[in-house]
Design a protein around this motif. Structure first.
Motif, PDB file in Angstrom:
ATOM      1  N   THR A  98       6.213 -61.190  19.847  1.00  0.00           N
ATOM      2  CA  THR A  98       5.992 -62.561  19.397  1.00  0.00           C
ATOM      3  C   THR A  98       4.597 -63.031  19.803  1.00  0.00           C
ATOM      4  OG1 THR A  98       8.349 -63.009  19.617  1.00  0.00           O
ATOM      5  CG2 THR A  98       6.882 -64.913  19.491  1.00  0.00           C
ATOM      6  N   HIS A  99       3.835 -63.493  18.816  1.00  0.00           N
ATOM      7  CA  HIS A  99       2.476 -63.985  19.045  1.00  0.00           C
ATOM      8  C   HIS A  99       2.386 -65.503  19.072  1.00  0.00           C
ATOM      9  CE1 HIS A  99       0.109 -60.222  18.807  1.00  0.00           C
ATOM     10  NE2 HIS A  99       1.223 -59.806  18.242  1.00  0.00           N
ATOM     11  N   TRP A 100       3.407 -66.178  18.526  1.00  0.00           N
ATOM     12  CA  TRP A 100       3.344 -67.645  18.458  1.00  0.00           C
ATOM     13  C   TRP A 100       4.707 -68.189  18.072  1.00  0.00           C
ATOM     14  CZ3 TRP A 100       0.127 -70.484  14.128  1.00  0.00           C
ATOM     15  CH2 TRP A 100      -0.086 -71.824  14.478  1.00  0.00           C
ATOM     16  N   ILE A 101       5.166 -69.190  18.801  1.00  0.00           N
ATOM     17  CA  ILE A 101       6.323 -69.969  18.366  1.00  0.00           C
ATOM     18  C   ILE A 101       6.001 -71.443  18.557  1.00  0.00           C
ATOM     19  CG2 ILE A 101       8.105 -68.208  18.721  1.00  0.00           C
ATOM     20  CD1 ILE A 101       8.872 -69.638  21.334  1.00  0.00           C
ATOM     21  N   ALA A 102       6.399 -72.216  17.566  1.00  0.00           N
ATOM     22  CA  ALA A 102       6.216 -73.672  17.629  1.00  0.00           C
ATOM     23  C   ALA A 102       7.367 -74.321  16.886  1.00  0.00           C
ATOM     24  CB  ALA A 102       4.875 -74.071  17.018  1.00  0.00           C
ATOM     25  N   TRP A 103       7.792 -75.472  17.362  1.00  0.00           N
ATOM     26  CA  TRP A 103       8.881 -76.190  16.722  1.00  0.00           C
ATOM     27  C   TRP A 103       8.565 -77.682  16.745  1.00  0.00           C
ATOM     28  CZ3 TRP A 103       9.139 -73.521  21.263  1.00  0.00           C
ATOM     29  CH2 TRP A 103       9.376 -74.256  22.447  1.00  0.00           C
ATOM     30  N   ASN A 104       9.413 -78.441  16.044  1.00  0.00           N
ATOM     31  CA  ASN A 104       9.182 -79.882  15.873  1.00  0.00           C
ATOM     32  C   ASN A 104       7.791 -80.157  15.310  1.00  0.00           C
ATOM     33  OD1 ASN A 104      11.745 -80.304  16.819  1.00  0.00           O
ATOM     34  ND2 ASN A 104      11.137 -81.121  18.792  1.00  0.00           N
ATOM     35  N   VAL A 105       7.325 -79.232  14.467  1.00  0.00           N
ATOM     36  CA  VAL A 105       6.045 -79.426  13.790  1.00  0.00           C
ATOM     37  C   VAL A 105       6.277 -80.481  12.716  1.00  0.00           C
ATOM     38  CG1 VAL A 105       4.200 -78.333  12.459  1.00  0.00           C
ATOM     39  CG2 VAL A 105       5.460 -76.997  14.185  1.00  0.00           C
ATOM     40  N   GLU A 106       5.460 -81.529  12.747  1.00  0.00           N
ATOM     41  CA  GLU A 106       5.655 -82.557  11.734  1.00  0.00           C
ATOM     42  C   GLU A 106       5.444 -81.947  10.348  1.00  0.00           C
ATOM     43  OE1 GLU A 106       2.576 -85.703  11.433  1.00  0.00           O
ATOM     44  OE2 GLU A 106       1.439 -84.501  12.859  1.00  0.00           O
ATOM     45  N   PRO A 107       6.274 -82.341   9.376  1.00  0.00           N
ATOM     46  CA  PRO A 107       6.126 -81.796   8.027  1.00  0.00           C
ATOM     47  C   PRO A 107       4.720 -82.078   7.489  1.00  0.00           C
ATOM     48  CG  PRO A 107       8.230 -82.906   8.250  1.00  0.00           C
ATOM     49  CD  PRO A 107       7.432 -83.217   9.490  1.00  0.00           C
ATOM     50  N   THR A 108       4.043 -81.032   7.068  1.00  0.00           N
ATOM     51  CA  THR A 108       2.663 -81.130   6.620  1.00  0.00           C
ATOM     52  C   THR A 108       2.365 -79.988   5.657  1.00  0.00           C
ATOM     53  OG1 THR A 108       0.352 -81.215   7.356  1.00  0.00           O
ATOM     54  CG2 THR A 108       1.825 -79.792   8.613  1.00  0.00           C
ATOM     55  N   SER A 109       1.340 -80.142   4.882  1.00  0.00           N
ATOM     56  CA  SER A 109       0.951 -79.066   3.970  1.00  0.00           C
ATOM     57  C   SER A 109      -0.119 -78.167   4.586  1.00  0.00           C
ATOM     58  CB  SER A 109       0.440 -79.649   2.649  1.00  0.00           C
ATOM     59  OG  SER A 109      -0.694 -80.452   2.891  1.00  0.00           O
ATOM     60  N   GLU A 110      -0.609 -78.535   5.786  1.00  0.00           N
ATOM     61  CA  GLU A 110      -1.650 -77.719   6.413  1.00  0.00           C
ATOM     62  C   GLU A 110      -1.558 -77.749   7.935  1.00  0.00           C
ATOM     63  OE1 GLU A 110      -6.513 -77.419   6.812  1.00  0.00           O
ATOM     64  OE2 GLU A 110      -5.646 -78.730   5.291  1.00  0.00           O
ATOM     65  N   ILE A 111      -1.503 -76.570   8.507  1.00  0.00           N
ATOM     66  CA  ILE A 111      -1.644 -76.392   9.956  1.00  0.00           C
ATOM     67  C   ILE A 111      -3.088 -75.911  10.113  1.00  0.00           C
ATOM     68  CG2 ILE A 111      -0.838 -75.212  12.036  1.00  0.00           C
ATOM     69  CD1 ILE A 111       1.409 -76.818  10.665  1.00  0.00           C
ATOM     70  N   PRO A 112      -3.950 -76.711  10.726  1.00  0.00           N
ATOM     71  CA  PRO A 112      -5.356 -76.302  10.806  1.00  0.00           C
ATOM     72  C   PRO A 112      -5.545 -75.093  11.718  1.00  0.00           C
ATOM     73  CG  PRO A 112      -4.981 -78.239  12.153  1.00  0.00           C
ATOM     74  CD  PRO A 112      -3.689 -77.958  11.428  1.00  0.00           C
ATOM     75  N   GLU A 113      -6.669 -74.404  11.546  1.00  0.00           N
ATOM     76  CA  GLU A 113      -6.960 -73.296  12.450  1.00  0.00           C
ATOM     77  C   GLU A 113      -7.248 -73.846  13.843  1.00  0.00           C
ATOM     78  OE1 GLU A 113     -10.376 -71.025  11.093  1.00  0.00           O
ATOM     79  OE2 GLU A 113     -11.744 -72.379  12.057  1.00  0.00           O
ATOM     80  N   ASN A 114      -7.138 -72.972  14.832  1.00  0.00           N
ATOM     81  CA  ASN A 114      -7.466 -73.296  16.217  1.00  0.00           C
ATOM     82  C   ASN A 114      -6.584 -74.398  16.796  1.00  0.00           C
ATOM     83  OD1 ASN A 114      -8.775 -72.968  18.641  1.00  0.00           O
ATOM     84  ND2 ASN A 114     -10.551 -74.194  18.068  1.00  0.00           N
ATOM     85  N   VAL A 115      -5.265 -74.252  16.621  1.00  0.00           N
ATOM     86  CA  VAL A 115      -4.329 -75.185  17.259  1.00  0.00           C
ATOM     87  C   VAL A 115      -4.503 -75.034  18.769  1.00  0.00           C
ATOM     88  CG1 VAL A 115      -1.885 -75.691  17.657  1.00  0.00           C
ATOM     89  CG2 VAL A 115      -2.684 -75.143  15.347  1.00  0.00           C
ATOM     90  N   PRO A 116      -4.649 -76.158  19.501  1.00  0.00           N
ATOM     91  CA  PRO A 116      -4.826 -76.050  20.963  1.00  0.00           C
ATOM     92  C   PRO A 116      -3.684 -75.261  21.616  1.00  0.00           C
ATOM     93  CG  PRO A 116      -5.177 -78.308  20.216  1.00  0.00           C
ATOM     94  CD  PRO A 116      -4.643 -77.538  19.037  1.00  0.00           C
ATOM     95  N   LYS A 117      -4.025 -74.523  22.660  1.00  0.00           N
ATOM     96  CA  LYS A 117      -3.036 -73.691  23.352  1.00  0.00           C
ATOM     97  C   LYS A 117      -2.383 -74.499  24.466  1.00  0.00           C
ATOM     98  CE  LYS A 117      -5.508 -69.584  22.024  1.00  0.00           C
ATOM     99  NZ  LYS A 117      -5.712 -68.192  22.209  1.00  0.00           N
ATOM    100  N   THR A 118      -1.715 -75.575  24.051  1.00  0.00           N
ATOM    101  CA  THR A 118      -1.018 -76.466  24.972  1.00  0.00           C
ATOM    102  C   THR A 118       0.429 -76.606  24.504  1.00  0.00           C
ATOM    103  OG1 THR A 118      -1.671 -78.403  23.661  1.00  0.00           O
ATOM    104  CG2 THR A 118      -3.100 -77.791  25.514  1.00  0.00           C
TER     105      THR A 118
END
Length: 177
Positions: free
Chosen positions: A83-103
């Motif tokens: 697993t390289h990445w898991i995220a949840w409760n992401v607000e519904p959107t049409s774009e996840i920008p690059e370089n999401v902070p590692k927090t």
């Protein structure tokens, strides 16, 4: 006996058709990124580059979606799925920008990130020990917000029965030595 068999076959066909329709409805998101589906992931998004998350573009999101889940994984890792990445409760959107902070908590777009198999919070990109690996970026659109902290397996269990839509893109990467 023949009549009962015919009725059984018709009923079974209806069940298969319903399952196929449900699966098709659920897999109704189109996911795009900085690479083509099945194409080479640019080094920028890997351990050989800046190791930042790639942009994800999501098309076809329904209006009743409450949140998104992101899972990025390498099924070709020597010890099994990595697993390289898991995220949840992401607000519904049409774009996840690059370089999401590692927090753990991200404000734009709002999301909660868990630990990857590197033991770090957020995204860490492809870094295969040898050969070419596949990296799947899966987006699940669900009908709820999740409570808690999750590993990949726990997250998959938590979204069971809540998936409204699903989509994925995968890229390839191998390290030049």
């Amino acid at each position: 006996m023949g009549r009962h068999l015919t009725v059984f076959i018709i009923a079974l066909a209806a069940v298969f058709a319903a399952c196929a329709e449900e699966k098709e409805m659920a897999k109704s998101l189109t996911v795009k990124s900085a690479f083509e589906n099945g194409g080479k992931i640019p080094a920028k998004y890997t351990c050989d580059g800046e190791d930042i998350s790639p942009p994800l573009y999501i098309e076809g999101l329904r209006e009743d979606v409450k949140s998104l889940v992101i899972i990025c994984e390498d099924p070709d890792a020597p010890m099994g799925v990595f697993t390289h990445w898991i995220a949840w409760n992401v607000e519904p959107t049409s774009e996840i920008p690059e370089n999401v902070p590692k927090t753990k908590f991200v404000d734009e777009p709002k999301m909660v990130q868990g630990r990857n198999d590197f033991g770090k919070v957020g995204y860490n990109g492809p870094c295969p020990p040898s050969g070419e690996h596949r990296y799947y970026f899966r987006i699940y659109a669900i009908d709820t917000l999740l409570q808690g902290d999750y590993s990949r397996q726990e997250l998959l269990r938590a979204i069971e029965g809540h998936i409204l839509q699903y989509g994925e893109i995968y890229g390839l990467y191998s390290r030049s030595r």
